[in-house]
Structure formats: structure tokens, C-alpha cells
Design an enzyme around this catalytic site. Structure first.
Site, PDB file in Angstrom:
ATOM      1  N   HIS A 167      56.163  16.465  38.214  1.00 55.86           N
ATOM      2  CA  HIS A 167      56.901  17.696  38.461  1.00 55.86           C
ATOM      3  C   HIS A 167      57.846  17.974  37.315  1.00 55.86           C
ATOM      4  O   HIS A 167      58.238  17.068  36.579  1.00 55.86           O
ATOM      5  CB  HIS A 167      57.687  17.616  39.773  1.00 55.86           C
ATOM      6  CG  HIS A 167      58.657  16.486  39.835  1.00 55.86           C
ATOM      7  ND1 HIS A 167      58.283  15.204  40.185  1.00 55.86           N
ATOM      8  CD2 HIS A 167      59.985  16.407  39.571  1.00 55.86           C
ATOM      9  CE1 HIS A 167      59.327  14.405  40.162  1.00 55.86           C
ATOM     10  NE2 HIS A 167      60.385  15.110  39.781  1.00 55.86           N
ATOM     11  N   CYS A 227      67.806  12.723  40.936  1.00 54.90           N
ATOM     12  CA  CYS A 227      66.804  12.394  39.918  1.00 54.90           C
ATOM     13  C   CYS A 227      66.924  13.409  38.792  1.00 54.90           C
ATOM     14  O   CYS A 227      67.616  14.426  38.940  1.00 54.90           O
ATOM     15  CB  CYS A 227      65.393  12.378  40.504  1.00 54.90           C
ATOM     16  SG  CYS A 227      64.763  14.001  40.990  1.00 54.90           S
TER      17      CYS A 227
END
Length: 737
Positions: free
Chosen positions: A65, A239
Site C-alpha cells: 500500500h 505505521c
């Protein structure tokens, strides 16, 4: 989420053998629908995100991603592989691959929806349904939330009336062996209570679970029924992109908490921003779990509580272990379970030192030592740049006689250029006075956190005063950090813990560090510093040229990394005095000249042979002109990351040529930074620029030669870093926006 994935974005027979090929396959489907405008540029962004941290998860899941300027709208593509694809997960290849694409400026609502998918991936029923379906339309509806997966058969669980205290003890004993599948079977009452945190009202009719968390004012830690309340944990997850791992870790920790009978309330610091935990919830917490790959925002809120500090993937793959570990820390730190009492604010309680929190588990002492030293250097560099440029401007305005000007406190000539030159020169001198103390203070900070600052600065000031210089600063920082870590290991009575950070630790550590620097090692280090300075001043001829070549190699080896910073520190150390020697200024000139070569060479290469570079690299090349001219070596990092075996050796050769020529030409530099913008302050400026040009041409020629040997070239339609077999012909065609 229904508009993010359609049947056209589902491939139930994904045949790719590598994660790069899998990403290309799924991204091509996005491009075919017009949701990705530049396939190669988007894949570069995906690869850059993958390089930060593998995106494979336990349970056969891969979630590549990224956020990219080449994405027109939030999009999700799904592929299912029969053979499995390695995404770096500890338990092996992934058979379920989700490619998540978010625009660079995606709105909060869309990112929140994507986070919901990340949480659903923790549901074994959801992943089982995806593995079983044979219809792309059904898969897209399942992922989009239009269909609900069949509920898994629950494992036997304790009755709803079981004691919460007993459940907590069982969770502590069995947490290390908990499985993700088991987390879905926790009682619904516990799930609701954990989600609500400590603010949920208790229900007297229920004897167990988080419903008992309401406390009576008279007896902290006890519910309205008098039973000891469950252990409470607050957590933060984050993250690098804040799209998937952030929310998956949150879901895993909440599930593990329910399984262990522990209340877990999570703050997700994702791309959609974050909602701060209620201060009352933090105050009542017995422990903290930080599962993050980015710095935790407002981390001081959790100071003093037993803390487990790990990467975000640990929050996904072993949440039960983290829950058990924070409970053990609370017990060892003397915090009674269920009281929310703070633990002593030591390095161990706060999850380790800044260096340890930024590193990987099991790092060796050599790696930590390098990071400690780089911590000091990184904080010192702005002082070097500001002070050096101010001094250089002072010389430019007032001439070299500005060194003998009286203090501007006593005599300042407002209307004369020499007066302003003296002012800038003296301000720069004050800035340079901080170099060694800052170096030592932040080395100690990297080792022992804030308690290391005071003894580090004291030791650094002593090193500066005794003439020990930068070598003394390095020693003072290491000594100060080591003393603080030693003092923190001593068991202290609870009554004294409150004064440890502000009185006891600064007092003892400063006294010990000062004694060692003044009486034991200060003079020997000062002698070594003087000997090294004399040796550098005595370098002439071939020796000087070889030193210039070596410094050039170091500046271009890691393009702004530790080796580069070592070479830069050697250069700045020599000029960080009021009257630097000619040899020191030659070294500084060679260092800056070599550091300008890599980005300028990459910019030139993308201009003369653009077809050898991807569209993204060609765009980076335009910015590299300015970065290289400004002496920002990091401008070449995107090129080195994409093709290190060609870019880095070529840069090192060009840097060595420039460093050697600069030394042989006798170019000097008084400023520690500035690139072409400080050319008027360079001795022999035309020969200096000639040395830079020579290195740029050498590096450019080598890069073009080495890249020209590679087939196919990225600009010709081939996949960067992939062979022709990995790229289908239809994927090489440009896609209309």
C-alpha cells in the site's frame, strides 16, 4: 467502501511469482479503470513503501500500500494466489494480496474506510470467505462490506459470569500461546467493554468483564461490587503511511486484550489524524503498549508508566505476548495491578532509550554505538551550519581583520560595514561555542534519554575548555550516558523516585562525568587532539591529494548517512575555531565539493539520457540540480535507492576525483555549508568549481555507461528492476488518465 473495489479489481487466479509482479498485475487493473494515471510512477511509490518495511502479515496476507500522487481516488485491488507470494511475513508466503492505493491528498473519510478493511483482515471468518469464494463479484462485495462472512464456530469460552480477575490471570498465563483465530471468540460483553475503555458504565447484574471497571472513590482499583478491576492498558499504533498496519495492530491488540481479560484502549495515529485518548483513561492505565514505526505524537502523556515499545508489526503478529510483557513490567516496576499508579520514570520504564526505540530487536553494540554518535552529530550539524555561515559572512563584510575587532557589546558601528561584519562574526563564534557541548549532550541523550542531557552538556563544556575538542566531546557523551544508565539501574525507595530525574541523577552523573573529564582523561585527549591537528596541518603534496580522495569516497558512499557524516565532521571540526589553519579550510573545501557531486551528476544524467530513467527519476532530476548546488548530498538518494549497484559506485568515483582535485588545487573554504552560494568565500573559486565539474562529468559518464548496459531501459517500457518475462505486453502500454 463499495466504490473502492469492483469485480474488475479482483483477480482470483493471481499468477505472479514475486511481490513486484503481483503489485504490477493489480496496479494494471487500477490503471485500466483510470484510477492510476502513471503505472510506473505508482509502482515506484509502492516499492518505496515496501522498502521501508515488508507488508506481509501472519496468516497468509500481503497488503502492499502507499499514498501516491498518481492515484486519482482511493482504490483497492485484491488478488488470490494458489502458489503464494513472499511479502516478508514470518510465517511464509501470502495467498491473499490487497493492493491499497490512496491519493496523496486523500480525505479523512476515505482513509477511515480503508482502516476499516485493515481491521476486518483480523477476522478469520472474513479471510476464510475470501479463500473459499469462486466469484470475483462476490469477493468484491465481501471486501466492500455488502456481504457479511459467515460467523466462525466459537471455541469454548468462560461463562459470562466468570470473575474478571480470574480471566485476567488466565490471560497472563496463556497469552504467549494465543492464536489470532482465538481472539474472535471472546465474549461479546468483554468486547464492548474494551472498546468503550474505562468510561463505560458498569452493570451490577454482570459479575465480570470490563463492566466492573467503574471505581469507587474510597477504594481505587475496585469496582462497585468490590472486586479488583481488570488490568488496564492504553496503546498507540502507527505505521509510515497510516493506512493498514496502524489499524490492524489496533485490532490485534484489542482482540488480545479481550482474550486475556485485560482492558485495552488504542489510539491510532494514522493518516486520517488521531483522536487523543482521554487523559483520565491514560491516568487510570496500568501499562502502555507503543506499536509504531513513526515517532509517537505527544508521547510525554505516557511518561512514568510501564511501557512496551515495539514496531507496528509486532502489534499485529504477537499482540498477546505484548499484553503479557507489559503486565510483567508493571509487576517488576512495583505497580500494583489494577491501581493505575505510575512507575518510576526511568529509561526501562519508558521503553528504552531513543536509539533503542528507533532500532531493531537484537541489534549489536556496534550498531548502537554508531547510532549514539550519530545522534550527537545530527544535533550538532545545525549549529555548525549556522555558526559557520555567520562567521563566513562576517569575513565577507569586514575582511579578515574582523577577528581583531572589539566586542560589539563595547563598540558597535551602526553605519559601517565592518561593524556589521564584526557582529556576524561574533554571533557565529558564540554558535560555534556550543558545538562540543551539543555533541556530547545529545550522544548522552541517545543513550539515556533526557536524564543524559545535563551530564552530557557539562562534560562537553569541560572538553571544550580543556582543549580536548571533538574527541573529548565524543568521550564525554559516552561517559555521561553510561553513568546515567548505571545510576538508573540502582533500586531506589519509592519515596525518592520523584526527585531522581531532577535532582539525584543530574547531581551524581554530572559529578562523575566532570571528575573523569577534568582529572583522568581530559588532558590525554587534548594531547591527542593537538597531535591530530598538527598532522593535518602538515599534509602536503601527495598525502593531501590522497586525503582529499578518501574524503570524497566517504562523502559519496552513503549519501548523507553515517559515513558521509563522519567525513563532514572531520571537515567542520577543523574550521570550528576562530582562526582555522589553511589545511583545515582545504579539507572543508574538499568535503563540500565532493558532497555536491552525486545530486548534480544525477541531474545531468537525467537530462542528457532521460530514456535510461523512469518518469519519476526524471522529475527528481530537476530537483537534484538545486539540491546539489546547495550541497545537499541526500538529493541523490532516490536514484541510489532505485539502482544502488550503479549509482553508488559511480558517485564514489566522481567524489574521489573531485576531492583529490580540490586538495591539489589548494582550494579553501571557511563556511561549513552553502554550496555554490558561498563561492565568494572560497579560495581559488574557479579551480574549485572545475574540480566539482570534473567529478560530476565522471559520475554522469559512469552512470550512463552502466545503465546503458542494462536492457530494457525503464523509459523504453520495461519494468524497473524486473525482467521482460515479468511484464505482460499490455502492461507496458501507456494508460490514458
Amino acid at each position: 467502501m463499495t466504490d473502492m473495489i469492483t469485480a474488475d479489481l479482483v483477480d482470483l487466479d493471481l499468477s505472479a511469482g514475486t511481490k513486484e509482479a503481483a503489485a504490477r498485475n493489480l496496479a494494471a487493473r487500477m490503471a485500466a479503470l483510470g484510477r492510476v494515471t502513471d503505472l510506473e510512477g505508482f509502482l515506484d511509490d509502492v516499492a518505496a513503501r515496501e522498502a521501508q518495511m515488508p507488508t506481509g502479515l501472519d496468516g497468509g496476507i500481503g497488503i502492499p500500500h502507499c499514498r501516491s500522487a498518481h492515484v486519482t481516488e482511493p482504490t483497492l485491488a485484491f488478488g488470490r494466489s494458489a502458489a503464494g507470494i513472499d511479502f516478508g511475513a514470518p510465517d511464509g508466503p501470502a495467498d491473499l494480496v490487497f493492493l491499497i492505493a490512496a491519493p496523496a491528498g486523500a480525505d479523512d473519510a476515505h482513509l477511515t474506510i480503508l482502516s476499516a478493511l485493515a481491521r476486518r483482515l483480523m477476522d478469520p471468518g472474513f479471510t476464510a470467505a475470501l479463500r473459499a469464494t469462486a466469484d470475483p463479484e462476490a469477493a468484491s462485495r465481501l471486501i466492500g462490506g455488502q456481504e457479511t462472512p459467515p460467523a466462525p464456530v466459537p471455541d469454548p469460552a468462560p461463562a459470562a459470569g466468570a470473575s474478571s480477575a480470574a480471566a485476567g490471570e488466565a490471560g497472563a498465563d496463556e497469552s504467549a500461546g494465543a492464536r489470532p483465530e482465538d481472539t474472535a471468540t471472546a465474549p461479546a460483553a468483554a468486547s464492548a467493554g474494551a472498546a468503550a475503555g474505562s468510561t463505560a458504565p458498569g452493570n451490577p447484574a454482570e459479575a465480570a468483564g470490563p463492566a466492573d471497571s467503574a471505581e469507587s472513590p474510597e477504594e481505587p482499583g475496585r469496582g462497585t461490587t468490590g472486586a479488583v478491576r481488570p488490568f488496564r492498558i492504553v496503546a498507540v499504533t502507527s505505521c509510515p503511511t497510516g493506512i493498514a498496519h496502524t489499524y490492524m495492530a489496533a485490532e490485534s491488540l484489542e482482540n488480545a486484550g479481550r482474550e486475556a481479560g485485560v482492558e485495552v484502549v488504542v489510539e491510532t495515529q494514522g493518516s486520517a489524524g488521531f483522536t487523543r485518548l482521554d487523559p483520565a483513561v491514560i491516568a487510570a492505565a496500568d501499562g502502555v503498549i507503543l506499536a509504531h514505526d513513526l515517532p509517537v505524537r505527544e508521547k510525554e502523556r505516557f511518561a512514568g508508566k510501564p511501557t512496551v515499545d515495539v514496531g507496528v508489526k509486532a502489534g499485529i503478529s504477537r499482540p498477546a505476548e505484548l499484553v503479557a510483557e507489559v503486565r510483567r513490567k508493571a509487576e517488576s516496576d512495583g505497580t500494583p495491578a489494577g491501581t493505575g499508579a505510575p512507575a518510576p520514570a526511568t529509561a526501562s520504564a519508558s521503553g528504552g532509550t531513543p536509539v533503542e526505540r528507533a532500532g531493531e530487536a537484537g541489534e549489536g553494540y556496534g550498531t548502537k554505538l554508531r547510532k549514539w554518535l550519530m545522534s550527537g552529530v545530527s544535533y550538532m550539524v545545525p549549529f555548525v551550519a549556522a555558526g559557520g555561515l555567520l562567521i563566513a559572512l562576517g569575513f565577507a563584510l569586514g575582511g579578515y581583520e574582523v577577528k581583531a575587532a572589539p566586542s560589539v557589546l563595547d563598540h558597535f558601528m551602526w553605519s559601517q560595514r565592518a561593524g556589521w561584519g564584526a557582529l556576524l562574526f561574533q554571533i557565529g563564534g558564540f554558535a560555534f561555542g556550543f558545538l562540543v557541548p551539543v555533541l556530547a549532550g545529545y550522544i548522552a541523550y541517545g543513550m539515556a534519554d533526557r536524564p543524559g542531557l545535563v551530564p552530557g552538556f557539562v562534560g562537553g563544556m569541560i572538553a571544550s575548555a580543556t582543549g580536548a575538542g571533538f574527541l573529548g566531546g565524543l568521550a564525554a557523551g559516552l561517559i555521561a550516558g553510561g553513568v546515567v544508565l548505571t545510576v538508573q539501574r540502582v533500586r531506589i525507595p519509592p519515596a525518592l523516585r520523584g526527585i531522581m530525574p531532577v535532582v539525584v541523577i543530574p547531581l551524581i552523573s554530572s559529578a562523575i562525568t566532570g571528575f573523569l573529564m577534568l582529572v583522568v582523561i581530559g588532558k590525554p585527549i587534548a594531547s591527542a587532539q593537538k597531535a591530530m591537528t598538527d598532522w593535518l596541518n602538515g599534509l602536503t603534496g601527495t598525502n593531501a591529494v590522497l586525503l582529499g580522495a578518501l574524503l570524497g569516497l566517504m562523502m559519496c558512499f552513503d549519501l548523507g548517512g553515517p559515513v558521509n557524516k563522519v567525513a563532514y565532521t572531520v571537515g567542520t571540526a577543523g574550521i570550528a575555531v576562530a582562526d582555522p589553519s589553511d589545511s583545515a579550510m582545504k579539507i572543508m573545501a574538499a568535503v563540500m565539493a565532493a558532497g555536491m557531486v552525486p545530486p548534480l551528476a544525477m541531474a545531468l544524467a537525467t537530462t542528457v539520457r532521460g530514456r535510461l530513467f523512469t518518469p519519476t527519476e526524471r522529475e527528481n532530476g530537476k530537483a537534484a540540480w538545486v539540491l546539489g548546488a546547495s550541497f545537499i548530498t541526500e538529493g541523490a538518494i532516490p536514484f541510489a535507492a532505485a539502482d544502488p549497484l550503479r549509482v553508488i559506485p559511480s558517485s564514489m568515483v566522481g567524489g574521489a576525483v573531485t576531492g583529490a582535485l580540490s586538495m591539489s588545487f589548494g582550494a579553501t573554504l571557511r563556511a561549513p555549508h552553502g554550496g555554490v552560494f558561498v563561492v565568494p568565500l572560497i579560495g581559488n573559486p574557479f579551480l574549485y568549481l572545475l574540480a566539482v565539474l570534473a567529478g560530476v562529468c565522471v559520475t554522469t559518464g559512469l552512470v550512463i555507461l552502466l545503465k546503458g548496459l542494462r536492457t530494457p531501459a525503464p523509459g523504453d517500457g520495461g519494468a524497473s528492476g524486473a525482467g521482460p518475462a515479468e511484464t505482460a505486453p499490455e502492461q507496458r502500454q501507456p494508460v490514458a488518465a
